[in-house]
Motif scaffolding. Sequence first.
Motif, PDB file in Angstrom:
ATOM      1  N   ILE A   1       4.663   1.730   2.424  1.00 39.68           N
ATOM      2  CA  ILE A   1       5.498   2.928   2.335  1.00 39.68           C
ATOM      3  C   ILE A   1       4.584   4.128   2.505  1.00 39.68           C
ATOM      4  O   ILE A   1       3.650   4.324   1.719  1.00 39.68           O
ATOM      5  N   VAL A   2       4.826   4.933   3.539  1.00 41.33           N
ATOM      6  CA  VAL A   2       3.924   6.032   3.854  1.00 41.33           C
ATOM      7  C   VAL A   2       4.688   7.350   3.928  1.00 41.33           C
ATOM      8  O   VAL A   2       5.909   7.386   4.080  1.00 41.33           O
ATOM      9  N   GLN A   3       3.922   8.441   3.821  1.00 37.05           N
ATOM     10  CA  GLN A   3       4.459   9.773   4.036  1.00 37.05           C
ATOM     11  C   GLN A   3       3.379  10.620   4.703  1.00 37.05           C
ATOM     12  O   GLN A   3       2.193  10.469   4.410  1.00 37.05           O
ATOM     13  N   HIS A   4       3.803  11.512   5.588  1.00 36.10           N
ATOM     14  CA  HIS A   4       2.859  12.373   6.293  1.00 36.10           C
ATOM     15  C   HIS A   4       3.117  13.854   6.038  1.00 36.10           C
ATOM     16  O   HIS A   4       2.372  14.708   6.524  1.00 36.10           O
ATOM     17  N   ARG A   5       4.147  14.159   5.283  1.00 35.70           N
ATOM     18  CA  ARG A   5       4.427  15.540   4.901  1.00 35.70           C
ATOM     19  C   ARG A   5       5.088  15.534   3.538  1.00 35.70           C
ATOM     20  O   ARG A   5       5.586  14.504   3.073  1.00 35.70           O
ATOM     21  N   TYR A   6       5.070  16.684   2.873  1.00 36.92           N
ATOM     22  CA  TYR A   6       5.713  16.809   1.582  1.00 36.92           C
ATOM     23  C   TYR A   6       7.213  17.052   1.755  1.00 36.92           C
ATOM     24  O   TYR A   6       7.654  17.612   2.761  1.00 36.92           O
ATOM     25  N   GLY A   7       7.965  16.618   0.758  1.00 36.94           N
ATOM     26  CA  GLY A   7       9.406  16.842   0.804  1.00 36.94           C
ATOM     27  C   GLY A   7      10.123  15.971  -0.203  1.00 36.94           C
ATOM     28  O   GLY A   7       9.543  15.532  -1.193  1.00 36.94           O
ATOM     29  N   THR A   8      11.392  15.725   0.030  1.00 37.95           N
ATOM     30  CA  THR A   8      12.165  14.840  -0.828  1.00 37.95           C
ATOM     31  C   THR A   8      11.761  13.396  -0.545  1.00 37.95           C
ATOM     32  O   THR A   8      10.918  13.120   0.312  1.00 37.95           O
ATOM     33  N   ALA A   9      12.410  12.470  -1.220  1.00 38.88           N
ATOM     34  CA  ALA A   9      12.114  11.051  -0.994  1.00 38.88           C
ATOM     35  C   ALA A   9      12.393  10.627   0.445  1.00 38.88           C
ATOM     36  O   ALA A   9      11.926   9.561   0.878  1.00 38.88           O
TER      37      ALA A   9
ATOM     38  N   PRO B   1      -1.870   8.687   2.869  1.00 39.47           N
ATOM     39  CA  PRO B   1      -0.459   8.570   3.236  1.00 39.47           C
ATOM     40  C   PRO B   1       0.330   7.549   2.435  1.00 39.47           C
ATOM     41  O   PRO B   1       1.557   7.640   2.363  1.00 39.47           O
ATOM     42  N   VAL B   2      -0.330   6.550   1.828  1.00 38.02           N
ATOM     43  CA  VAL B   2       0.372   5.515   1.089  1.00 38.02           C
ATOM     44  C   VAL B   2       0.442   5.904  -0.373  1.00 38.02           C
ATOM     45  O   VAL B   2      -0.575   6.198  -1.003  1.00 38.02           O
ATOM     46  N   ARG B   3       1.649   5.898  -0.936  1.00 36.43           N
ATOM     47  CA  ARG B   3       1.847   6.294  -2.326  1.00 36.43           C
ATOM     48  C   ARG B   3       1.603   5.105  -3.259  1.00 36.43           C
ATOM     49  O   ARG B   3       1.543   3.959  -2.863  1.00 36.43           O
ATOM     50  N   GLY B   4       1.518   5.436  -4.554  1.00 39.78           N
ATOM     51  CA  GLY B   4       1.449   4.414  -5.582  1.00 39.78           C
ATOM     52  C   GLY B   4       0.064   4.227  -6.161  1.00 39.78           C
ATOM     53  O   GLY B   4      -0.929   4.205  -5.424  1.00 39.78           O
ATOM     54  N   MET B   5      -0.002   4.098  -7.503  1.00 40.51           N
ATOM     55  CA  MET B   5      -1.257   3.839  -8.204  1.00 40.51           C
ATOM     56  C   MET B   5      -1.177   2.588  -9.088  1.00 40.51           C
ATOM     57  O   MET B   5      -2.089   1.776  -9.084  1.00 40.51           O
ATOM     58  N   ASP B   6      -0.093   2.449  -9.846  1.00 40.19           N
ATOM     59  CA  ASP B   6       0.082   1.256 -10.682  1.00 40.19           C
ATOM     60  C   ASP B   6       0.159   0.016  -9.813  1.00 40.19           C
ATOM     61  O   ASP B   6       0.934  -0.018  -8.848  1.00 40.19           O
ATOM     62  N   VAL B   7      -0.578  -1.030 -10.184  1.00 35.52           N
ATOM     63  CA  VAL B   7      -0.533  -2.247  -9.383  1.00 35.52           C
ATOM     64  C   VAL B   7      -0.682  -3.472 -10.272  1.00 35.52           C
ATOM     65  O   VAL B   7      -1.350  -3.443 -11.306  1.00 35.52           O
ATOM     66  N   ALA B   8      -0.032  -4.549  -9.850  1.00 32.72           N
ATOM     67  CA  ALA B   8      -0.269  -5.883 -10.412  1.00 32.72           C
ATOM     68  C   ALA B   8      -0.218  -6.856  -9.240  1.00 32.72           C
ATOM     69  O   ALA B   8       0.667  -6.761  -8.382  1.00 32.72           O
ATOM     70  N   GLY B   9      -1.180  -7.751  -9.198  1.00 29.90           N
ATOM     71  CA  GLY B   9      -1.213  -8.674  -8.072  1.00 29.90           C
ATOM     72  C   GLY B   9      -2.316  -9.687  -8.213  1.00 29.90           C
ATOM     73  O   GLY B   9      -2.837  -9.934  -9.305  1.00 29.90           O
ATOM     74  N   VAL B  10      -2.691 -10.259  -7.070  1.00 27.39           N
ATOM     75  CA  VAL B  10      -3.679 -11.332  -7.024  1.00 27.39           C
ATOM     76  C   VAL B  10      -4.860 -10.893  -6.161  1.00 27.39           C
ATOM     77  O   VAL B  10      -4.668 -10.328  -5.075  1.00 27.39           O
TER      78      VAL B  10
END
Length: 316
Positions: A4-12, A66-75
């Motif tokens: 999930i990426v974004q290249h500009r600020y704005g709404t969802a 560009p990729v959002r998110g900090m919390d992670v759980a995985g392998v």
Amino acid sequence: MKAIVQHRYGTADVLHVAEIDRPEPREGEVLIRVRAAGVDRGVVHLVTGLPYLLRLGFGLRGPRTPVRGMDVAGVVEAVGPGVTRFRPGEEVFGICKGSFAEYATARQDRLAAKPANLSFEEAAAVPVSGTTALQGVGTLQQDQRVLVIGAGGGVGTFAVQVARAAGARVTGVCGPGKADLVRSLGAEQVVDYTRQEVEGRYDVVLDIAGNRPLSRLRRLLVPGGRLEIMGGEGGGRLTGGMHRQLGAMLLSPFVRERLHMLVSPVREDDLRRLAGLLESGQMKPVVGRTYPLDEAPDAVRYVAGNHALGKVVLTL
């Protein structure tokens, strides 16, 4: 890989699914196959670019990452040079770069082993919100009175449990529909802010999601009490809710109360302490809603509405 990426600020609406290159772990980094990723208010602010002050650190015209998110759980998929704490195949949780993706990299000192009694979704709800709660609650004495404003949200649900585990007497402030949950987490009293105002005096006040003036918050403290402003909305587009934190920082040297502007970097020691509380059953994550990765914009819209129950999590 899908991200999930974004290249500009704005709404969802600025968020979209894209195929991008899989990151490679550098010195001291771990490559994680993401199984779940948490969504919090910080994500909303990075999507919107508001308040404007945050753009000084994350990009003036658009987000540097560009990729959002900090919390992670995985392998663990692979490890970079110098990594000694983890091996491929181990289950981990913590903070990473761009967790809204199939793969993400993280520093090894920003990860811990996932508690065996948690699902990946539950573990992904913990790092940012749990660490913020842990550092905000700080050191308490038995039977101290703690007020948690925003007790039904992502940080608040952890703060109630951390304070209770420390032996505090907790009062939680939340919206309608969350009282039973907050009480089940250990709050002795629950205040529905839509029906009544908070009364009494407290040793510690944690203001997570409020917009009460600093003067009102100070009146809730006993002499020498401690206020932790951990969040909040409102204010102008320049500083947003941070105007209260800045006010507390400027006022603190001149008053009896201890007024703090909480900045909570995630530390490995905090993750290990949280893991201990979770494994012992003294704390449990509250996952209010889950969304598949493709529906990340809907998850962000829901969190932006300011009434999310517990933590929102993306699943992969």
